[in-house]
Design a protein around this motif. Structure first.
Motif, PDB file in Angstrom:
ATOM      1  N   GLU A   1      74.624  60.214  76.824  1.00  0.00           N
ATOM      2  CA  GLU A   1      75.978  59.715  76.822  1.00  0.00           C
ATOM      3  C   GLU A   1      75.927  58.381  75.900  1.00  0.00           C
ATOM      4  OE1 GLU A   1      79.697  58.628  79.589  1.00  0.00           O
ATOM      5  OE2 GLU A   1      78.051  59.282  80.563  1.00  0.00           O
ATOM      6  N   TYR A   2      75.072  57.476  76.411  1.00  0.00           N
ATOM      7  CA  TYR A   2      75.163  56.280  75.581  1.00  0.00           C
ATOM      8  C   TYR A   2      74.931  56.307  74.090  1.00  0.00           C
ATOM      9  CZ  TYR A   2      73.996  51.416  74.047  1.00  0.00           C
ATOM     10  OH  TYR A   2      74.131  50.296  73.593  1.00  0.00           O
ATOM     11  N   ASN A   3      73.913  57.200  73.739  1.00  0.00           N
ATOM     12  CA  ASN A   3      73.389  57.245  72.308  1.00  0.00           C
ATOM     13  C   ASN A   3      73.919  58.520  71.393  1.00  0.00           C
ATOM     14  OD1 ASN A   3      71.105  55.252  71.976  1.00  0.00           O
ATOM     15  ND2 ASN A   3      70.343  56.265  73.999  1.00  0.00           N
ATOM     16  N   ARG A   4      74.841  59.415  72.240  1.00  0.00           N
ATOM     17  CA  ARG A   4      75.412  60.528  71.502  1.00  0.00           C
ATOM     18  C   ARG A   4      76.121  60.107  70.008  1.00  0.00           C
ATOM     19  NH1 ARG A   4      79.513  62.200  74.879  1.00  0.00           N
ATOM     20  NH2 ARG A   4      77.853  62.748  76.487  1.00  0.00           N
ATOM     21  N   ASP A   5      76.904  58.958  70.176  1.00  0.00           N
ATOM     22  CA  ASP A   5      77.565  58.592  68.923  1.00  0.00           C
ATOM     23  C   ASP A   5      76.661  58.169  67.814  1.00  0.00           C
ATOM     24  OD1 ASP A   5      79.768  58.898  70.288  1.00  0.00           O
ATOM     25  OD2 ASP A   5      80.222  56.949  70.817  1.00  0.00           O
ATOM     26  N   PHE A   6      75.475  57.593  68.121  1.00  0.00           N
ATOM     27  CA  PHE A   6      74.710  56.999  67.228  1.00  0.00           C
ATOM     28  C   PHE A   6      73.654  58.293  66.647  1.00  0.00           C
ATOM     29  CE2 PHE A   6      75.466  53.491  69.961  1.00  0.00           C
ATOM     30  CZ  PHE A   6      75.729  52.353  68.994  1.00  0.00           C
ATOM     31  N   MET A   7      73.469  59.203  67.482  1.00  0.00           N
ATOM     32  CA  MET A   7      72.551  60.409  66.985  1.00  0.00           C
ATOM     33  C   MET A   7      73.588  61.154  65.990  1.00  0.00           C
ATOM     34  SD  MET A   7      70.220  61.516  70.292  1.00  0.00           S
ATOM     35  CE  MET A   7      71.448  61.649  71.600  1.00  0.00           C
ATOM     36  N   ALA A   8      74.747  61.152  66.396  1.00  0.00           N
ATOM     37  CA  ALA A   8      75.721  62.344  65.691  1.00  0.00           C
ATOM     38  C   ALA A   8      75.844  61.548  64.317  1.00  0.00           C
ATOM     39  CB  ALA A   8      77.171  62.479  66.329  1.00  0.00           C
ATOM     40  N   ALA A   9      75.805  60.352  64.131  1.00  0.00           N
ATOM     41  CA  ALA A   9      76.268  59.707  63.009  1.00  0.00           C
ATOM     42  C   ALA A   9      75.008  59.495  61.968  1.00  0.00           C
ATOM     43  CB  ALA A   9      76.785  58.159  63.201  1.00  0.00           C
ATOM     44  N   ALA A  10      73.881  59.480  62.489  1.00  0.00           N
ATOM     45  CA  ALA A  10      72.493  59.175  61.641  1.00  0.00           C
ATOM     46  C   ALA A  10      72.075  60.326  60.732  1.00  0.00           C
ATOM     47  CB  ALA A  10      71.307  58.871  62.919  1.00  0.00           C
ATOM     48  N   ASP A  11      71.951  59.731  59.497  1.00  0.00           N
ATOM     49  CA  ASP A  11      71.210  60.629  58.566  1.00  0.00           C
ATOM     50  C   ASP A  11      69.849  60.870  58.764  1.00  0.00           C
ATOM     51  OD1 ASP A  11      73.694  61.145  56.583  1.00  0.00           O
ATOM     52  OD2 ASP A  11      73.447  59.172  56.727  1.00  0.00           O
ATOM     53  N   VAL A  12      69.247  59.794  59.351  1.00  0.00           N
ATOM     54  CA  VAL A  12      67.925  59.753  59.577  1.00  0.00           C
ATOM     55  C   VAL A  12      67.815  59.129  61.091  1.00  0.00           C
ATOM     56  CG1 VAL A  12      65.702  58.559  59.034  1.00  0.00           C
ATOM     57  CG2 VAL A  12      67.125  59.463  57.348  1.00  0.00           C
ATOM     58  N   LEU A  13      67.111  59.887  61.907  1.00  0.00           N
ATOM     59  CA  LEU A  13      66.967  59.448  63.293  1.00  0.00           C
ATOM     60  C   LEU A  13      65.891  59.355  63.668  1.00  0.00           C
ATOM     61  CD1 LEU A  13      68.612  59.311  66.262  1.00  0.00           C
ATOM     62  CD2 LEU A  13      68.432  61.620  66.471  1.00  0.00           C
ATOM     63  N   PHE A  14      65.369  58.056  64.256  1.00  0.00           N
ATOM     64  CA  PHE A  14      64.133  58.050  64.961  1.00  0.00           C
ATOM     65  C   PHE A  14      64.305  57.867  66.432  1.00  0.00           C
ATOM     66  CE2 PHE A  14      62.542  57.255  60.830  1.00  0.00           C
ATOM     67  CZ  PHE A  14      60.957  56.763  60.809  1.00  0.00           C
ATOM     68  N   LEU A  15      63.114  58.009  67.129  1.00  0.00           N
ATOM     69  CA  LEU A  15      63.041  57.966  68.725  1.00  0.00           C
ATOM     70  C   LEU A  15      61.826  57.955  69.165  1.00  0.00           C
ATOM     71  CD1 LEU A  15      63.908  61.119  70.544  1.00  0.00           C
ATOM     72  CD2 LEU A  15      64.229  60.912  68.028  1.00  0.00           C
TER      73      LEU A  15
ATOM     74  N   MET B   1      68.121  68.007  66.046  1.00  0.00           N
ATOM     75  CA  MET B   1      68.495  68.452  64.716  1.00  0.00           C
ATOM     76  C   MET B   1      69.675  69.507  64.873  1.00  0.00           C
ATOM     77  SD  MET B   1      66.501  69.308  61.248  1.00  0.00           S
ATOM     78  CE  MET B   1      66.192  67.391  61.151  1.00  0.00           C
ATOM     79  N   ALA B   2      69.555  70.600  65.685  1.00  0.00           N
ATOM     80  CA  ALA B   2      70.509  71.825  66.012  1.00  0.00           C
ATOM     81  C   ALA B   2      71.714  71.062  66.471  1.00  0.00           C
ATOM     82  CB  ALA B   2      69.865  72.713  66.991  1.00  0.00           C
ATOM     83  N   ARG B   3      71.651  70.115  67.346  1.00  0.00           N
ATOM     84  CA  ARG B   3      72.909  69.531  67.970  1.00  0.00           C
ATOM     85  C   ARG B   3      73.572  68.709  66.922  1.00  0.00           C
ATOM     86  NH1 ARG B   3      74.114  68.822  73.564  1.00  0.00           N
ATOM     87  NH2 ARG B   3      72.288  70.140  73.948  1.00  0.00           N
ATOM     88  N   TYR B   4      72.871  67.823  66.167  1.00  0.00           N
ATOM     89  CA  TYR B   4      73.342  66.865  65.413  1.00  0.00           C
ATOM     90  C   TYR B   4      73.464  66.970  63.778  1.00  0.00           C
ATOM     91  CZ  TYR B   4      73.380  64.639  70.108  1.00  0.00           C
ATOM     92  OH  TYR B   4      73.832  64.197  71.571  1.00  0.00           O
ATOM     93  N   GLY B   5      72.541  67.604  63.547  1.00  0.00           N
ATOM     94  CA  GLY B   5      72.527  68.162  61.987  1.00  0.00           C
ATOM     95  C   GLY B   5      72.068  67.066  61.224  1.00  0.00           C
ATOM     96  N   ASN B   6      71.040  66.154  61.705  1.00  0.00           N
ATOM     97  CA  ASN B   6      70.561  65.166  60.914  1.00  0.00           C
ATOM     98  C   ASN B   6      69.602  65.664  59.898  1.00  0.00           C
ATOM     99  OD1 ASN B   6      70.077  64.688  64.025  1.00  0.00           O
ATOM    100  ND2 ASN B   6      71.003  62.948  63.269  1.00  0.00           N
ATOM    101  N   LYS B   7      69.527  64.753  58.891  1.00  0.00           N
ATOM    102  CA  LYS B   7      68.681  65.333  57.656  1.00  0.00           C
ATOM    103  C   LYS B   7      67.087  65.236  57.865  1.00  0.00           C
ATOM    104  CE  LYS B   7      71.963  63.448  53.885  1.00  0.00           C
ATOM    105  NZ  LYS B   7      71.964  62.724  52.681  1.00  0.00           N
ATOM    106  N   MET B   8      66.872  64.293  58.953  1.00  0.00           N
ATOM    107  CA  MET B   8      65.603  64.228  59.354  1.00  0.00           C
ATOM    108  C   MET B   8      65.364  63.350  60.711  1.00  0.00           C
ATOM    109  SD  MET B   8      63.648  61.745  56.390  1.00  0.00           S
ATOM    110  CE  MET B   8      64.573  62.438  55.250  1.00  0.00           C
ATOM    111  N   ILE B   9      64.264  63.770  61.356  1.00  0.00           N
ATOM    112  CA  ILE B   9      64.194  63.253  62.634  1.00  0.00           C
ATOM    113  C   ILE B   9      62.615  62.980  62.770  1.00  0.00           C
ATOM    114  CG2 ILE B   9      64.009  63.351  65.043  1.00  0.00           C
ATOM    115  CD1 ILE B   9      66.377  65.253  65.075  1.00  0.00           C
ATOM    116  N   VAL B  10      62.418  61.631  63.144  1.00  0.00           N
ATOM    117  CA  VAL B  10      60.943  61.060  63.303  1.00  0.00           C
ATOM    118  C   VAL B  10      60.837  60.559  64.938  1.00  0.00           C
ATOM    119  CG1 VAL B  10      59.010  59.256  62.919  1.00  0.00           C
ATOM    120  CG2 VAL B  10      60.680  60.369  61.046  1.00  0.00           C
TER     121      VAL B  10
END
Length: 303
Positions: A169-183, A200-209
């Motif tokens: 819930e807290y991070n949902r907005d950030f994950m949805a907006a990120a082109d590149v997502l780290f965690l 990636m299936a949920r938020y459609g980021n370009k890449m995830i690390v």
């Protein structure tokens, strides 16, 4: 290419202990084992990028207290511009970090009332005019800025650190907006491979690390299979605090310079490996010449 970084500044105190769990003792004397400096994700990422030679516009909120003045002056002394600092908080955030002799750490963060604040929109828009990429850390004062950067077509980089639910819930907005997502992999609900694919299936980021500490790191690009890279060791570990920030910042540096995601991550892993040879989260950064030398000459078998 210039980068905007918007994130936390806090006063960080590190304490070296023998091991976890920490046994009770009324008094301990860890000579040279306590250190206080200026840190926070915003500082760590900005300073890493700056050390690598990148122009950084750093947006943050500080207290109008002694620690706020100290942080402002120290950051300025490191060569970072402070024109987008807003000193409106009653107190500056603080953290205490315990770390043991094998590099494990436990972080205690007191954000004071920063989560109730918002960064001034006009000031943020002014900073955005000067950059082509934005690092928006997952702090509440950035939440309403995500849409602004997205609307202006600015690439967004975000690190959500540890999450245990893809719909966090807290991070949902950030994950949805990120082109590149780290965690990090520290609290994942499933394997790193599956977690990256779920996100990636949920938020459609370009890449995830996903950083995996001593197990290395995982990279997932759109329409590709996950790639697992082994960990790299460049020198003895002192503390792993700030390793994720170092990996994140150095990846961004190379990626926006046109390196492939895989090549960017390889260099970032060398950068982060060297950084954890120091105790503080905002210390131990290589410059671009030092990093390239280490990458090409000293680490041929690892890359």
């Amino acid at each position: 290419m210039s980068i905007l970084v918007s994130g936390l500044v806090n006063i960080e105190t590190t304490l070296h202990i023998e091991s976890f769990p920490l046994e009770y003792d009324p008094v301990r004397y860890p000579f040279w084992g306590i250190n206080t400096t200026v840190s926070g994700v915003g500082v760590n990422v900005s300073l890493a990028l700056h050390t690598l030679g990148r122009d950084v516009y750093f947006c943050t909120l500080l207290g109008n207290d002694f620690f706020g003045e100290m942080a402002h002056d120290w950051i300025q002394q490191q060569g970072l511009a402070t024109e987008f600092f807003v000193q409106q908080l009653p107190q500056t955030a603080q953290s205490v970090i315990l770390y043991d002799k094998i590099g494990r750490r436990q972080i205690h963060v007191d954000l004071k009332n920063i989560q109730e604040q918002r960064y001034p929109l006009e000031l943020f828009e002014s900073a955005l005019e000067r950059v082509s990429a934005a690092v928006l850390c997952n702090i509440n004062f950035n939440r309403n800025l995500l849409e602004v950067a997205k609307r202006k077509g600015i690439s967004i980089f975000t690190d959500v650190h540890t999450i245990a639910d893809p719909d966090d819930e807290y991070n949902r907005d950030f994950m949805a907006a990120a082109d590149v997502l780290f965690l990090s992999d520290e609290k994942l609900w499933t394997t790193p491979e599956k977690a990256a694919q779920d996100l990636m299936a949920r938020y459609g980021n370009k890449m995830i690390v996903i950083g995996q500490g001593e197990r290395g790191a995982l990279l997932l690009e759109q329409h590709s299979r996950p790639v697992q890279l082994p960990a790299i060791k460049t020198r003895p570990i002192v503390s792993t605090i700030g390793a994720g920030d170092a990996l994140f910042a150095s990846f961004i540096n190379f990626y926006i310079d046109g390196f492939s995601p895989l090549e960017s991550l390889k260099r970032a892993m060398v950068f982060a490996s060297w950084k954890i040879g120091t105790a503080g989260a905002s210390q131990g950064f290589l410059n671009s010449y030092e990093l390239e030398k280490l990458y090409t000459q000293d680490m041929p078998s690892a890359i």
